[in-house]
Design an enzyme around this catalytic site. Structure first.
Site, short mmCIF file in Angstrom:
data_model
loop_
_atom_site.label_atom_id
_atom_site.label_comp_id
_atom_site.label_asym_id
_atom_site.label_seq_id
_atom_site.Cartn_x
_atom_site.Cartn_y
_atom_site.Cartn_z
N LYS A 83 40.45 82.73 24.79
CA LYS A 83 40.51 83.57 25.66
C LYS A 83 39.62 83.20 26.90
CE LYS A 83 40.30 88.79 25.67
NZ LYS A 83 39.71 90.02 25.02
C1 E4P Z 1 40.89 93.05 26.08
O1 E4P Z 1 41.18 92.31 25.58
C2 E4P Z 1 39.43 93.81 26.13
O2 E4P Z 1 38.78 93.27 24.99
C3 E4P Z 1 39.43 95.14 26.09
O3 E4P Z 1 40.52 95.97 26.09
C4 E4P Z 1 38.33 95.74 27.11
O4 E4P Z 1 38.29 97.15 27.10
P1 E4P Z 1 37.24 98.03 27.78
O5 E4P Z 1 37.37 98.27 29.21
O6 E4P Z 1 37.50 99.24 27.00
O7 E4P Z 1 36.07 97.35 27.19
#
Ligand code: E4P
Length: 216
Positions: A83
């Site tokens: 990622k």
């Molecule tokens: C996606 O891969 C992220 O880890 C995640 O969905 C972020 O979400 P949040 O806005 O609840 O932190």
């Protein structure tokens, strides 16, 4: 539509994996930090439990660091997706890693143009954060519709991984649009399982059966 769990919590991962619900996992540095312990052990354990794609995020912000970390992360398993953030260095790393056959998830996407560029760079997944857009008074789900239309127009193979999901209706709306993947916090997946009529229905079935005073 594939369901990923958005967590580094091993207990939750095992719980939902045992129900056969999980196609993959997404993590991020905040989720890893929330669990504490040694992140290396946690990443090794997640990639062992889950057969599908597991997104592990780099923490370097410049190209060569991202490549080095991406390759290290890949050693946790063949199912690791690296990622990277939606930055110029992130896209450069996305192109290099993808062309070496290492799948990439471009994260922190907040506009259709960012999604288009991530797809051009060869990303396997693009992660638009809808809840964070809703939080600032924008329509997160509208972004999913726009990305879906663009990817369909040009036949991009990049999958739309709907992230930052806050509640079950987000999941229904993403499925109606035809998003490829939703990544869910365990609390949202728990809510999706439940319905009050299921609970009262079961209660009534069991109390009626008791009146028979018989076994099965
Ligand atoms: C996606 O891969 C992220 O880890 C995640 O969905 C972020 O979400 P949040 O806005 O609840 O932190």
């Amino acid at each position: 539509m594939k369901i990923f769990l958005d967590t580094a919590n091993l207990e939750s991962i095992k719980k939902f994996n045992d129900m056969g619900l999980l196609d993959g996992i997404t993590t991020n540095p905040s989720l890893m930090s929330k669990e504490g312990g040694n992140p290396k052990d946690v990443m090794a354990e997640i990639t062992k439990i889950i057969k599908g794609d597991v997104s592990l995020e780099v923490v370097s912000t410049e190209y060569s660091g991202m490549i080095e970390e991406g390759k290290r992360l890949r050693q946790y398993g063949k199912n690791v997706v690296v990622k990277v953030p939606m930055t110029p260095d992130g896209l450069k790393a996305c192109k290099s890693l993808s062309s070496e056959g290492i799948p990439v998830n471009v994260t922190l996407v907040f506009s259709p143009n960012q999604a288009l560029l991530a797809a051009k760079s060869g990303a396997k997944y693009v992660s638009p954060f809808i809840g964070r857009l809703d939080d600032i008074g924008q329509d997160g789900m509208h972004l999913i519709k726009e990305i879906k239309q663009i990817f369909t127009n040009y036949n991009f193979g990049t999958q739309i991984l709907v992230a930052s999901i806050r509640h079950p209706m987000h999941v229904v709306d993403a499925a109606k649009i035809g998003a490829d993947v939703v990544t869910l916090p365990p609390t949202v997946l728990d809510k999706m399982l439940q319905h009050p009529l299921t609970d009262t229905g079961l209660e009534n079935f069991l109390s009626d059966w008791k009146k028979l005073k018989a076994g099965i």
